[in-house]
Design an enzyme around this catalytic site. Structure first.
Site, PDB file in Angstrom:
ATOM      1  N   HIS A   5       2.166  12.462  -0.305  1.00  0.00           N
ATOM      2  CA  HIS A   5       2.607  11.262   0.416  1.00  0.00           C
ATOM      3  C   HIS A   5       2.527  10.036  -0.490  1.00  0.00           C
ATOM      4  O   HIS A   5       3.462   9.239  -0.573  1.00  0.00           O
ATOM      5  CB  HIS A   5       1.721  11.080   1.651  1.00  0.00           C
ATOM      6  CG  HIS A   5       1.798   9.735   2.310  1.00  0.00           C
ATOM      7  ND1 HIS A   5       1.135   8.628   1.817  1.00  0.00           N
ATOM      8  CD2 HIS A   5       2.449   9.315   3.427  1.00  0.00           C
ATOM      9  CE1 HIS A   5       1.370   7.586   2.587  1.00  0.00           C
ATOM     10  NE2 HIS A   5       2.163   7.970   3.573  1.00  0.00           N
ATOM     11  N   ASN A   6       1.403   9.887  -1.192  1.00  0.00           N
ATOM     12  CA  ASN A   6       1.230   8.717  -2.042  1.00  0.00           C
ATOM     13  C   ASN A   6       2.110   8.772  -3.281  1.00  0.00           C
ATOM     14  O   ASN A   6       2.544   7.732  -3.785  1.00  0.00           O
ATOM     15  CB  ASN A   6      -0.243   8.567  -2.437  1.00  0.00           C
ATOM     16  CG  ASN A   6      -1.072   7.991  -1.318  1.00  0.00           C
ATOM     17  OD1 ASN A   6      -0.671   8.024  -0.159  1.00  0.00           O
ATOM     18  ND2 ASN A   6      -2.237   7.466  -1.639  1.00  0.00           N
TER      19      ASN A   6
ATOM     20  N   GLU B 138       5.278   7.498  -2.128  1.00  0.00           N
ATOM     21  CA  GLU B 138       5.122   6.049  -1.957  1.00  0.00           C
ATOM     22  C   GLU B 138       5.317   5.319  -3.289  1.00  0.00           C
ATOM     23  O   GLU B 138       5.952   4.264  -3.341  1.00  0.00           O
ATOM     24  CB  GLU B 138       3.736   5.771  -1.389  1.00  0.00           C
ATOM     25  CG  GLU B 138       3.414   4.326  -1.093  1.00  0.00           C
ATOM     26  CD  GLU B 138       1.992   4.176  -0.592  1.00  0.00           C
ATOM     27  OE1 GLU B 138       1.204   3.497  -1.281  1.00  0.00           O
ATOM     28  OE2 GLU B 138       1.658   4.756   0.454  1.00  0.00           O
ATOM     29  N   TYR B 139       4.762   5.888  -4.370  1.00  0.00           N
ATOM     30  CA  TYR B 139       4.968   5.298  -5.696  1.00  0.00           C
ATOM     31  C   TYR B 139       6.461   5.140  -5.976  1.00  0.00           C
ATOM     32  O   TYR B 139       6.927   4.094  -6.447  1.00  0.00           O
ATOM     33  CB  TYR B 139       4.376   6.204  -6.784  1.00  0.00           C
ATOM     34  CG  TYR B 139       2.907   6.055  -7.071  1.00  0.00           C
ATOM     35  CD1 TYR B 139       1.965   5.982  -6.043  1.00  0.00           C
ATOM     36  CD2 TYR B 139       2.430   6.044  -8.375  1.00  0.00           C
ATOM     37  CE1 TYR B 139       0.613   5.880  -6.316  1.00  0.00           C
ATOM     38  CE2 TYR B 139       1.086   5.939  -8.659  1.00  0.00           C
ATOM     39  CZ  TYR B 139       0.172   5.867  -7.621  1.00  0.00           C
ATOM     40  OH  TYR B 139      -1.157   5.764  -7.897  1.00  0.00           O
TER      41      TYR B 139
ATOM     42  N   LYS C 244      -1.798  14.202   1.563  1.00  0.00           N
ATOM     43  CA  LYS C 244      -1.871  12.758   1.342  1.00  0.00           C
ATOM     44  C   LYS C 244      -1.532  12.405  -0.105  1.00  0.00           C
ATOM     45  O   LYS C 244      -0.912  11.371  -0.382  1.00  0.00           O
ATOM     46  CB  LYS C 244      -3.273  12.258   1.695  1.00  0.00           C
ATOM     47  CG  LYS C 244      -3.493  10.747   1.496  1.00  0.00           C
ATOM     48  CD  LYS C 244      -2.559   9.908   2.340  1.00  0.00           C
ATOM     49  CE  LYS C 244      -2.924   8.445   2.449  1.00  0.00           C
ATOM     50  NZ  LYS C 244      -3.667   7.813   1.403  1.00  0.00           N
TER      51      LYS C 244
ATOM     52  N   GLY D 200      -3.500   1.747   6.136  1.00  0.00           N
ATOM     53  CA  GLY D 200      -3.929   0.500   5.528  1.00  0.00           C
ATOM     54  C   GLY D 200      -4.558  -0.459   6.529  1.00  0.00           C
ATOM     55  O   GLY D 200      -5.146  -0.064   7.539  1.00  0.00           O
TER      56      GLY D 200
ATOM     57  N   LEU E  10     -17.740   0.831   5.943  1.00  0.00           N
ATOM     58  CA  LEU E  10     -17.172  -0.067   6.944  1.00  0.00           C
ATOM     59  C   LEU E  10     -16.391  -1.200   6.289  1.00  0.00           C
ATOM     60  O   LEU E  10     -16.447  -2.349   6.725  1.00  0.00           O
ATOM     61  CB  LEU E  10     -18.282  -0.623   7.842  1.00  0.00           C
ATOM     62  CG  LEU E  10     -19.118   0.433   8.574  1.00  0.00           C
ATOM     63  CD1 LEU E  10     -20.313  -0.207   9.258  1.00  0.00           C
ATOM     64  CD2 LEU E  10     -18.264   1.205   9.580  1.00  0.00           C
ATOM     65  N   GLY E  11     -15.651  -0.855   5.230  1.00  0.00           N
ATOM     66  CA  GLY E  11     -14.810  -1.832   4.546  1.00  0.00           C
ATOM     67  C   GLY E  11     -13.541  -2.106   5.328  1.00  0.00           C
ATOM     68  O   GLY E  11     -13.493  -1.956   6.555  1.00  0.00           O
TER      69      GLY E  11
ATOM     70  N   GLY F  85     -12.438   1.401   6.864  1.00  0.00           N
ATOM     71  CA  GLY F  85     -13.471   1.960   7.727  1.00  0.00           C
ATOM     72  C   GLY F  85     -13.853   1.058   8.883  1.00  0.00           C
ATOM     73  O   GLY F  85     -14.063   1.528  10.011  1.00  0.00           O
TER      74      GLY F  85
END
Length: 311
Positions: A178-179, A182-183, A175, A114, A8-9, A12
């Site tokens: 995708h990342n 993104e880089y 993903k 995010g 739950l950060g 989450g």
């Protein structure tokens, strides 16, 4: 429906809130006592009605592996585990075999959004069997962004923001790519920013970058976020030029090599992050020395007092 959510950060916690806003019940567990609804994984499983769906949202690597392994010992046939972290797709395939032996379904979900996902929704790239994905679909529908519309407000065809990409592993592989992209995008924006800063001709660097956010072919959410960062710190004086890599860039380049796919831009952006961690590049030391040797080009001596003393 009910969902057990582990972790739950920042991501989450917001995901749990968005799911609850859609009318679903979330039973949350986190190592931090102040955030959780139950105080252990057995208690979380006990609080859910069968068939259960439990979403794991903890750091990739050993934390995820250990959590999935423990859940596989607690859940029953017909239940489903969803890994929504940034695990490597090969881990998913190992987890799937372990879970299938016990009749437990396994779904991997690449999640992008995010800290903004609570309000904007999360892009979801999902891997797993059609049966298992269907069990989780109400949660995916709650998390994904609203359906896109045209200028008149009418829904546009397609399911932008969600894809069932293929079997187990396909979600995290998607993903990962995708990342990697993104880089490269972040590197390009960063290089453009540096050139603008380097010349006296440009008097308003933040203004130039902000002008690109409307009507240009390079506009994007990442560019909007760069504008936001410059609004808060116009010269980025409070930010050190050091960038970590979280793993996906490396894995993307590894897969490019494995599949003989040329990927020079993404590879270069990954190596640039490695360069950012060097205060004084050994490579550039060698390049400077070589230029001096073959061409007599001047080298910059280390300032007195900067020479490292032997240990």
């Amino acid at each position: 429906m009910q969902l057990g959510l582990i972790g739950l950060g920042k991501m989450g916690g917001n995901m749990a809130e968005r799911i609850r806003r859609a009318g679903h019940e979330v039973v949350g567990y986190d190592r931090s006592p102040g955030k959780r609804d139950v105080d252990s994984l057995p208690a979380l499983v006990e609080a859910l009605s069968a068939p259960r769906v439990v979403w794991v949202m903890v750091p990739s690597g050993d934390p995820t592996r250990e959590t999935v392994k423990e859940l596989a010992g607690l859940l029953e046939a017909g239940d489903v585990i969803v890994d929504g972290g940034n695990s490597k797709y090969t881990d998913d395939q190992v987890h799937d075999v372990m879970c299938r032996e016990k009749g437990i379904g396994y779904v991997d979900a690449g999640v992008s959004g995010g800290v903004w996902g609570l309000e904007n929704g999360y892009a979801l790239m999902v891997g797993g069997s059609g049966e298992d994905v269907a069990k989780v679909q109400p949660i995916f529908d709650a998390l994904k962004p609203p359906s896109p519309t045209d200028e008149s407000g009418q829904p546009v065809g397609g399911d932008a923001g969600f894809v069932h990409a293929g079997p187990v592993g396909a979600g995290h592989f998607s993903k990962m790519v995708h990342n990697g992209i993104e880089y490269a995008l972040m590197q390009a924006y960063g290089e453009g920013y540096e050139l603008l800063e380097a010349v006296d001709l440009i008097e308003d660097v933040p203004g130039v970058i902000k002008s690109w956010t409307q009507g240009t072919v390079i506009r994007s959410w990442l560019l909007d976020l760069l504008v936001r960062a410059l609004d808060e710190d116009p010269s980025l004086e409070r930010v050190r030029g050091y960038a970590e890599d979280s793993g996906e860039g490396r894995w993307t380049v590894e897969q490019a090599i494995e599949n003989a796919v040329p990927m020079p831009t993404i590879a270069a952006s990954l190596f640039a992050r490695f360069s950012s961690r060097q205060d004084d590049s050994p490579t550039m030391k060698a390049v400077a020395a070589l230029r001096n040797q073959f061409g007599g080009h001047a080298v910059r001596a280390v300032e007195q007092g900067e020479v490292e003393r032997p240990a």
